[in-house]
Design an enzyme around this catalytic site. Structure first.
Site, short mmCIF file in Angstrom:
data_model
loop_
_atom_site.label_atom_id
_atom_site.label_comp_id
_atom_site.label_asym_id
_atom_site.label_seq_id
_atom_site.Cartn_x
_atom_site.Cartn_y
_atom_site.Cartn_z
N LYS A 118 0.86 -1.28 -0.10
CA LYS A 118 0.11 0.02 -0.06
C LYS A 118 1.02 1.27 0.12
CE LYS A 118 -2.52 2.96 3.21
NZ LYS A 118 -2.97 3.42 4.38
N ASP A 136 -6.47 0.67 0.77
CA ASP A 136 -6.65 0.75 2.17
C ASP A 136 -8.03 0.68 2.70
OD1 ASP A 136 -8.41 3.03 0.98
OD2 ASP A 136 -7.63 4.44 2.17
#
Length: 226
Positions: A118, A136
């Site tokens: 991420k 996310d």
């Protein structure tokens, strides 16, 4: 997939100017801010980072930080001990293995002990212009509701979306969907009646039936805003 293509177009039209909310001046500051943003609002991270970046302006300076002092600075972001360990490890490796320069590849970024996919995708997309899908909680929730993925695993969700979203749009799509998740498709109180992609959302249409509200002249209109 035609429905996915419509969603990408409509979300782009709804939020053409969506931007990353974190404040940063260079790739290393973006890594730091993204690590701090885990389970913390970006607004809170932006309150903390100015003092943090003044105190530790380079990877070397952060690598040499006293752990207790670093923890005190980042305490408001939550999970501060774990985040401090990640920041120290990342700063040390950027300084020692990459001569103080943030690597520009997924392989290089994820080789840093404090950086997962991420964070790497955020840095690649925002700092280096390399398209990336940063998964996310907002990206996960919105795309699950849209039935564009059924997975709970961020890496599998990323792979699912790679097949549905044009590569050139990965970074901008991430920005827009995160913004959409914050302002409209919220976890507890989604505003389905004003959602720009509701027509293509199975979850929204099933969970939030359209309601009719009277106009001033008594004419009914569907899907009116709260």
């Amino acid at each position: 997939m035609a429905r996915a293509a419509r969603i990408v177009r409509r979300i782009a039209a709804a939020y053409p100017d969506a931007r990353i909310a974190l404040h940063y001046r260079n790739p290393f500051e973006l890594i730091v801010a993204t690590i701090l943003s885990a389970q913390c609002a970006d607004e809170k991270v932006n309150e903390v980072t100015p003092a943090l970046f003044r105190r530790y302006p380079t990877p070397r300076a952060l690598a040499d930080a006293d752990p207790g002092e670093l923890e005190a600075l980042i305490r408001p972001t939550g999970f501060f001990r774990q985040k401090a360990r990640s920041l120290l490890a990342t700063a040390r490796e950027v300084d020692e293995r990459f001569a103080g320069e943030v690597p520009r590849s997924m392989e290089g970024l994820t080789s840093l002990r404090g950086v997962a996919r991420k964070t790497a995708n955020v840095v690649l997309g925002e700092a280096f212009g390399v398209p990336g899908l940063a998964i996310d909680t907002h990206m996960k929730r919105v795309h699950q509701r849209l039935a564009l993925t059924r997975s709970e695993d961020p890496e599998q969700i990323e792979r699912d979306l790679m097949d549905l979203v044009p590569r050139r749009s990965w970074t901008t799509h991430t920005r827009r969907m995160i913004h959409h998740g914050r302002v409209c498709c919220q976890a507890r109180t989604p505003h389905c009646e004003v959602c720009p992609i509701r027509a293509d959302c199975p979850w929204g249409n099933a969970a939030q039936p359209r309601r009719s509200e009277p106009r001033a002249n008594g004419v009914q209109r569907p899907g009116s805003a709260r």
